[in-house]
Design a protein around this motif. Structure first.
Motif, PDB file in Angstrom:
ATOM      1  N   CYS A 115       0.553  -0.764  -0.123  1.00  0.00           N
ATOM      2  CA  CYS A 115       0.301   0.105  -0.228  1.00  0.00           C
ATOM      3  C   CYS A 115       0.854   1.300   0.418  1.00  0.00           C
ATOM      4  O   CYS A 115       0.045   2.384  -0.101  1.00  0.00           O
ATOM      5  CB  CYS A 115      -1.169  -0.276   1.156  1.00  0.00           C
ATOM      6  N   THR A 116       2.235   1.101   0.130  1.00  0.00           N
ATOM      7  CA  THR A 116       3.037   2.383   0.588  1.00  0.00           C
ATOM      8  C   THR A 116       3.047   3.036   1.420  1.00  0.00           C
ATOM      9  O   THR A 116       3.923   4.282   1.605  1.00  0.00           O
ATOM     10  CB  THR A 116       2.841   2.925  -1.326  1.00  0.00           C
ATOM     11  N   SER A 117       2.038   3.108   2.921  1.00  0.00           N
ATOM     12  CA  SER A 117       2.203   3.312   3.986  1.00  0.00           C
ATOM     13  C   SER A 117       3.332   3.702   4.116  1.00  0.00           C
ATOM     14  O   SER A 117       4.222   2.625   4.300  1.00  0.00           O
ATOM     15  CB  SER A 117       1.573   2.736   5.372  1.00  0.00           C
ATOM     16  N   PRO A 118       3.758   5.172   4.181  1.00  0.00           N
ATOM     17  CA  PRO A 118       5.236   4.932   4.940  1.00  0.00           C
ATOM     18  C   PRO A 118       5.324   4.506   6.611  1.00  0.00           C
ATOM     19  O   PRO A 118       4.633   4.835   8.017  1.00  0.00           O
ATOM     20  CB  PRO A 118       5.273   6.921   5.427  1.00  0.00           C
ATOM     21  N   PHE A 119       6.709   4.090   6.902  1.00  0.00           N
ATOM     22  CA  PHE A 119       7.035   3.596   8.445  1.00  0.00           C
ATOM     23  C   PHE A 119       7.965   5.192   8.960  1.00  0.00           C
ATOM     24  O   PHE A 119       8.460   4.532   9.820  1.00  0.00           O
ATOM     25  CB  PHE A 119       7.995   1.920   7.978  1.00  0.00           C
ATOM     26  N   GLY A 120       8.222   5.207   7.832  1.00  0.00           N
ATOM     27  CA  GLY A 120       9.507   6.727   8.105  1.00  0.00           C
ATOM     28  C   GLY A 120       8.560   7.510   9.053  1.00  0.00           C
ATOM     29  O   GLY A 120       7.464   7.921   8.415  1.00  0.00           O
ATOM     30  N   PRO A 121       9.450   8.944   9.912  1.00  0.00           N
ATOM     31  CA  PRO A 121       8.800   9.758  10.609  1.00  0.00           C
ATOM     32  C   PRO A 121       8.811  10.730   9.247  1.00  0.00           C
ATOM     33  O   PRO A 121       9.341  10.533   8.223  1.00  0.00           O
ATOM     34  CB  PRO A 121      10.397   9.950  11.562  1.00  0.00           C
ATOM     35  N   PRO A 122       8.046  11.831   9.422  1.00  0.00           N
ATOM     36  CA  PRO A 122       6.515  12.321  10.430  1.00  0.00           C
ATOM     37  C   PRO A 122       5.473  10.735  10.562  1.00  0.00           C
ATOM     38  O   PRO A 122       5.297  11.210  11.765  1.00  0.00           O
ATOM     39  CB  PRO A 122       6.689  13.523  10.260  1.00  0.00           C
ATOM     40  N   ILE A 123       5.824  10.864   9.735  1.00  0.00           N
ATOM     41  CA  ILE A 123       4.088  10.205   9.361  1.00  0.00           C
ATOM     42  C   ILE A 123       3.957   8.620   9.735  1.00  0.00           C
ATOM     43  O   ILE A 123       2.804   7.820  10.429  1.00  0.00           O
ATOM     44  CB  ILE A 123       3.454   9.903   8.257  1.00  0.00           C
ATOM     45  N   GLY A 124       5.358   7.517   9.897  1.00  0.00           N
ATOM     46  CA  GLY A 124       5.161   6.675   9.910  1.00  0.00           C
ATOM     47  C   GLY A 124       4.418   6.345  11.509  1.00  0.00           C
ATOM     48  O   GLY A 124       3.859   5.226  11.588  1.00  0.00           O
ATOM     49  N   PRO A 125       5.433   6.375  12.507  1.00  0.00           N
ATOM     50  CA  PRO A 125       4.574   6.524  13.950  1.00  0.00           C
ATOM     51  C   PRO A 125       2.976   6.960  14.500  1.00  0.00           C
ATOM     52  O   PRO A 125       2.469   6.600  14.430  1.00  0.00           O
ATOM     53  CB  PRO A 125       5.823   7.983  14.839  1.00  0.00           C
ATOM     54  N   LEU A 126       2.857   7.679  13.433  1.00  0.00           N
ATOM     55  CA  LEU A 126       1.178   7.701  13.942  1.00  0.00           C
ATOM     56  C   LEU A 126       0.404   6.949  13.349  1.00  0.00           C
ATOM     57  O   LEU A 126      -0.581   5.942  13.914  1.00  0.00           O
ATOM     58  CB  LEU A 126       1.111   9.532  13.431  1.00  0.00           C
ATOM     59  N   LEU A 127       0.926   6.066  12.000  1.00  0.00           N
ATOM     60  CA  LEU A 127      -0.217   5.135  11.699  1.00  0.00           C
ATOM     61  C   LEU A 127       0.221   3.792  12.378  1.00  0.00           C
ATOM     62  O   LEU A 127      -1.043   2.926  11.783  1.00  0.00           O
ATOM     63  CB  LEU A 127       0.761   5.025   9.888  1.00  0.00           C
ATOM     64  N   ARG A 128       1.183   4.326  13.121  1.00  0.00           N
ATOM     65  CA  ARG A 128       1.291   2.091  13.915  1.00  0.00           C
ATOM     66  C   ARG A 128       0.114   2.333  14.302  1.00  0.00           C
ATOM     67  O   ARG A 128      -0.115   1.230  14.936  1.00  0.00           O
ATOM     68  CB  ARG A 128       2.652   2.661  14.664  1.00  0.00           C
ATOM     69  N   LEU A 129       0.170   3.877  14.886  1.00  0.00           N
ATOM     70  CA  LEU A 129      -1.392   4.196  15.800  1.00  0.00           C
ATOM     71  C   LEU A 129      -2.410   2.972  15.458  1.00  0.00           C
ATOM     72  O   LEU A 129      -3.617   3.120  16.813  1.00  0.00           O
ATOM     73  CB  LEU A 129      -1.367   5.416  16.607  1.00  0.00           C
TER      74      LEU A 129
END
Length: 231
Positions: free
Chosen positions: A11-25
């Motif tokens: 899905c190409t969702s980012p794992f890196g900051p700044p968005i990745g940490p938010l998507l983990r939630l």
């Protein structure tokens, strides 16, 4: 459009900051089965315990002489050895596009499915086996851990199984059982590949030992190829 790499390969969702940490939630962190993918892409499979019968390649790697090792060293040192083995095997499997199925005692189990590893999943598994032998020093005379590996290709049920409270992604079927038996039969520094996996993986047979193995629970002998990483 959201920063930043690395990203889920589906899905190409980012794992890196700044968005990745938010998507983990919201459940879009790295998937435990393979950190190149996010858990969100497998959410429905887990919630509905879905799967399918597919042609895939199974990979089992066992530590040889683990009982004697555990007897000869402190339990904390033995745990450290297992952790190093698990980390090394998982790294090799993930880089070859496998699903890291489980760690069981002194054993690591991987699944190579076409959806992730591509049509050459058997070749990926054989290459991973040789790389793991080299990474653990089994291409020489003094490995830091002695292992044997079994690889088999065939149809298996692959998907999420378990209860409502505990679900795992795994593979089930005869092809899985054969791979497990091969790993148990593999001597130190040996990669045992069934004829089916060798053919699917385009393994050149010249120079490799051929055997017929009477595997426990199987009604007929299993034709295999024995491969080593030693030059």
């Amino acid at each position: 459009m959201l920063p930043s790499a690395p990203r889920c390969k589906i899905c190409t969702s980012p794992f890196g900051p700044p968005i990745g940490p938010l998507l983990r939630l919201v459940g879009k962190g790295r998937w435990p089965g393979n950190a190149k993918y996010c858990s969100g892409c497998f959410k429905d499979l887990y919630s509905h315990r879905e799967g399918a019968e597919v042609e895939c390649t199974m990979f089992f790697a066992d530590i040889r002489g683990s009982t004697s090792l555990a007897e000869a060293m402190a339990s904390s040192a033995y745990r450290s050895l297992l952790d190093r083995f698990y980390a090394t095997a998982a790294d090799v499997l993930v880089r070859h596009e496998a699903v890291v199925d489980k760690f069981v005692g002194d054993e690591v189990v991987g699944i190579f499915i076409p959806a992730l590893a591509g049509p050459l999943h058997a070749e990926q598994a054989i290459d991973a086996g040789l790389e793991l032998l080299r990474a653990t020093g089994n291409d020489g005379d003094a490995p830091w851990v002695s292992i044997g590996i079994g690889v088999n290709t065939g149809p298996a049920y692959v998907g999420a199984v378990g209860t409502q409270d505990h679900v795992e992604f795994t593979a089930l079927g005869d092809a899985v059982n054969v791979a497990a038996r091969l790993a148990s039969a593999a001597g130190p520094g040996k990669l045992i590949v069934t004829d089916a996996a060798a053919a699917a993986g385009n393994l050149a047979l010249a120079g490799h030992e051929r055997r017929q193995l009477a595997l426990r629970g199987k009604s007929t002998p299993t034709e295999v190829v024995v491969v080593t990483a030693k030059s």
